[in-house]
Structures are given as C-alpha cells and as structure tokens.
Design an enzyme around this catalytic site. Structure first.
Site, PDB file in Angstrom:
ATOM      1  N   GLY A  21       0.815  -1.211   0.000  1.00  0.00           N
ATOM      2  CA  GLY A  21       0.000   0.000   0.000  1.00  0.00           C
ATOM      3  C   GLY A  21       0.847   1.259   0.000  1.00  0.00           C
ATOM      4  O   GLY A  21       0.664   2.142   0.828  1.00  0.00           O
ATOM      5  N   SER A  23       1.295   3.716  -2.452  1.00  0.00           N
ATOM      6  CA  SER A  23       1.089   4.730  -3.486  1.00  0.00           C
ATOM      7  C   SER A  23       0.652   6.092  -2.953  1.00  0.00           C
ATOM      8  O   SER A  23       0.785   7.101  -3.647  1.00  0.00           O
ATOM      9  CB  SER A  23       0.052   4.248  -4.519  1.00  0.00           C
ATOM     10  OG  SER A  23      -1.191   3.997  -3.887  1.00  0.00           O
ATOM     11  N   ARG A  24       0.127   6.138  -1.723  1.00  0.00           N
ATOM     12  CA  ARG A  24      -0.366   7.419  -1.203  1.00  0.00           C
ATOM     13  C   ARG A  24      -0.130   7.521   0.299  1.00  0.00           C
ATOM     14  O   ARG A  24       0.161   6.529   0.959  1.00  0.00           O
ATOM     15  CB  ARG A  24      -1.873   7.570  -1.471  1.00  0.00           C
ATOM     16  CG  ARG A  24      -2.250   7.617  -2.937  1.00  0.00           C
ATOM     17  CD  ARG A  24      -3.742   7.808  -3.107  1.00  0.00           C
ATOM     18  NE  ARG A  24      -4.499   6.694  -2.543  1.00  0.00           N
ATOM     19  CZ  ARG A  24      -5.819   6.723  -2.318  1.00  0.00           C
ATOM     20  NH1 ARG A  24      -6.518   7.799  -2.578  1.00  0.00           N
ATOM     21  NH2 ARG A  24      -6.424   5.668  -1.828  1.00  0.00           N
ATOM     22  N   THR A  44       3.567  -2.196  -3.233  1.00  0.00           N
ATOM     23  CA  THR A  44       2.363  -2.697  -3.871  1.00  0.00           C
ATOM     24  C   THR A  44       1.271  -1.637  -3.863  1.00  0.00           C
ATOM     25  O   THR A  44       1.242  -0.748  -3.017  1.00  0.00           O
ATOM     26  CB  THR A  44       1.830  -3.959  -3.167  1.00  0.00           C
ATOM     27  OG1 THR A  44       1.287  -3.603  -1.886  1.00  0.00           O
ATOM     28  CG2 THR A  44       2.926  -4.993  -2.986  1.00  0.00           C
ATOM     29  N   ASN A  97       1.709  -1.915   5.323  1.00  0.00           N
ATOM     30  CA  ASN A  97       0.998  -0.649   5.488  1.00  0.00           C
ATOM     31  C   ASN A  97      -0.418  -0.668   4.920  1.00  0.00           C
ATOM     32  O   ASN A  97      -1.283   0.080   5.387  1.00  0.00           O
ATOM     33  CB  ASN A  97       1.802   0.473   4.819  1.00  0.00           C
ATOM     34  CG  ASN A  97       1.010   1.750   4.710  1.00  0.00           C
ATOM     35  OD1 ASN A  97       0.821   2.478   5.676  1.00  0.00           O
ATOM     36  ND2 ASN A  97       0.507   2.041   3.515  1.00  0.00           N
ATOM     37  N   SER A 149      -2.622   1.076  14.814  1.00  0.00           N
ATOM     38  CA  SER A 149      -3.341   2.347  14.971  1.00  0.00           C
ATOM     39  C   SER A 149      -3.627   2.574  16.439  1.00  0.00           C
ATOM     40  O   SER A 149      -3.749   1.614  17.217  1.00  0.00           O
ATOM     41  CB  SER A 149      -4.670   2.317  14.197  1.00  0.00           C
ATOM     42  OG  SER A 149      -5.491   3.415  14.555  1.00  0.00           O
ATOM     43  N   TYR A 162     -12.619  -1.593  12.537  1.00  0.00           N
ATOM     44  CA  TYR A 162     -11.242  -1.152  12.320  1.00  0.00           C
ATOM     45  C   TYR A 162     -10.390  -1.374  13.573  1.00  0.00           C
ATOM     46  O   TYR A 162      -9.262  -1.862  13.484  1.00  0.00           O
ATOM     47  CB  TYR A 162     -11.240   0.329  11.934  1.00  0.00           C
ATOM     48  CG  TYR A 162      -9.868   0.885  11.612  1.00  0.00           C
ATOM     49  CD1 TYR A 162      -9.235   0.545  10.416  1.00  0.00           C
ATOM     50  CD2 TYR A 162      -9.229   1.758  12.483  1.00  0.00           C
ATOM     51  CE1 TYR A 162      -7.979   1.058  10.112  1.00  0.00           C
ATOM     52  CE2 TYR A 162      -7.974   2.275  12.183  1.00  0.00           C
ATOM     53  CZ  TYR A 162      -7.357   1.928  10.992  1.00  0.00           C
ATOM     54  OH  TYR A 162      -6.119   2.432  10.699  1.00  0.00           O
ATOM     55  N   LYS A 166      -6.957  -3.758  14.030  1.00  0.00           N
ATOM     56  CA  LYS A 166      -5.651  -3.257  14.467  1.00  0.00           C
ATOM     57  C   LYS A 166      -5.237  -3.875  15.802  1.00  0.00           C
ATOM     58  O   LYS A 166      -4.037  -4.058  16.060  1.00  0.00           O
ATOM     59  CB  LYS A 166      -5.671  -1.731  14.551  1.00  0.00           C
ATOM     60  CG  LYS A 166      -5.828  -1.056  13.188  1.00  0.00           C
ATOM     61  CD  LYS A 166      -4.745  -1.507  12.208  1.00  0.00           C
ATOM     62  CE  LYS A 166      -4.839  -0.800  10.874  1.00  0.00           C
ATOM     63  NZ  LYS A 166      -3.744  -1.193   9.947  1.00  0.00           N
TER      64      LYS A 166
END
Length: 254
Positions: A21, A23-24, A44, A97, A149, A162, A166
């Site tokens: 993850g 890309s951002r 990725t 990530n 998190s 969520y 985590k």
C-alpha cells in the site's frame, strides 16, 4: 576548519524492502524514506495506478518499483514475493501498510464492512508475512514493521471493525516476534494517531476541535513522521527492539 556532518549508519543502504500500500499517504512517505536511506524499494498498490506511477516518476534517482498486488489473494502475494526474490535474491525489510476503513456505528455495519476490513487489514498482513518470513529466516536477517493504529487501544465511535483489526495486528506482531527472534528477525509495529491523509479526511472533518482537544501536541501528524518511525524500526539503530508497538500519536487521549 569546517565541521564534518554527523552521519548515522542505519545499515539499510544496499538492502531490499517491500512496502504494501505504498502509493499514497503514509505508505508513500515510507517508500520514499526507505529509498532515501539507500534501499531498493518495491511497493504494492491495488486500484490507483496513476498514484503508483507518480511515486516512481516523482522520485528520480531513487530505486523504487511499483507492482499491482491484491494482498487478500494469498496466491498473488506468493507470486509477488517469489518475483522480487528472483530479482534481488532477498527481502530484508517488510512494511505492512496497506489498510482500509469502513467506519460506522455497529448496528449499521454491513457484513461487507467487516469482511473488507478484516481481509485487508488482517489477512493481507498474514499473507505477506507468511510468504516473506522463510526467505528472511534463510538469511538470518529481517525486519518486519506492521502498521497498527491508536484505535487498537483507544476506543472511538464507529470504529469497532477497524479497531478490532488493528488490535489483531498488535497481537500478531508480538506472537510473530517470539516465533522468529532466534533466527535474527525482528518484528514491531507502529501505531499512528490522527495523521493528515486522504484516509483520515472525513474523520478530521467531522471531529474537528474535539479531536484536537484530545491530542497533547494540538496538531495532526504528518505522514513523514510515521515514516521516520518505520525507518527507525527497520534500521540497525533499533537492533534490540522487537515485539513492540510504537505509538506515534502526539499524545492522543493521554
């Protein structure tokens, strides 16, 4: 006589990293930080090819490669790992990530809201670690950093799915650290607070002053600040640290 700049030997130059993850947001910051440390970094992505290509094109001179992989697909993950190892001969650092959120109050959560979060946030980490660990063990060297998190330990409305995912990452991190420590591998996690990213935009918009009132430093974190923590746990500077969850949250809810 001019002073010689102080240089930190982090042990990462010339090594190979995989970031899921990337890309951002936080993921991109981690990719760029490890690449600046001299690492050959593969990351990725899943849906945003334009953003992934931008990470590569906007960092000329750094060794960064983007690959499209769905972490929920164990077979695809295995192919990804084998392809990287064929090229590099090893994977020294794995940063898990990739993650998603599907926030809502519990009575309003749909089955797919649970499935999407658990499959990406938990199963994805399991798939990548399971595929990478044998290669690290064969070299008797490896650093795994999982993104957790503050939600794992500090309750928040609308985040039962969520937070549960985590919390699982924290337990997974500690158990895996015990399994692989004797083979020279270290496993840790970083637990970000509220960071200025696209993923947290809605939460920050709705929470506003209430969120900031719960942060000791009275500001949101930046992706680069999380990336520095990941770099530290990946480096030789943290050589006697394993099985830990490092909170980088500005003193959230202290």
């Amino acid at each position: 006589m001019s002073a010689t700049p102080f240089q930190i030997e982090d042990g990462l130059s010339g090594r190979f990293a995989l970031v899921t993850g990337g890309s951002r947001g936080i993921g991109r910051a981690i990719v760029e930080r490890l690449a600046r440390a001299g690492m050959d970094v593969t990351f990725t992505y899943l849906g945003n090819e334009a953003a992934a290509n931008a990470v590569v094109s906007e960092n000329p001179g750094l060794q960064i490669t983007a690959v499209k992989v769905d972490g929920r697909d164990s077979a695809a993950v295995n192919v990804c790992i084998e392809t990287i190892v064929e090229r590099t001969g090893r994977i020294d650092v794995l940063v898990n990530n990739a993650g998603v959120i599907r926030d809502n109050l519990l009575p309003m959560l749909e089955d797919d809201d649970l499935k999407a979060v658990f499959e990406t946030n938990i199963e994805g980490v399991f798939h990548f670690c399971r595929a990478v660990v044998p290669h690290m063990m064969s070299k008797r060297y490896g650093r795994i950093v999982n993104l957790s998190s503050v939600s794992a330990t500090k309750g928040g409305r609308g985040q039962t799915n969520y937070a549960a995912s985590k919390g699982a990452i924290n337990s997974f991190t500690q158990s895996l650290a015990v399994e692989v420590g004797r083979r020279g591998l270290r496993v840790n996690a970083v637990a970000p607070g509220v960071i200025e990213t696209d993923m947290s935009a809605e939460v920050r918009s709705l929470g506003g002053d209430e969120i900031l009132s719960n942060i000791v430093l009275k500001r949101y974190g930046q992706p680069a600040e999380i990336a520095e923590a990941v770099w530290f746990l990946s480096s030789d500077l943290s050589g006697y640290i394993t099985g830990q969850v490092l909170s980088v949250d500005g003193g959230f809810k202290m």
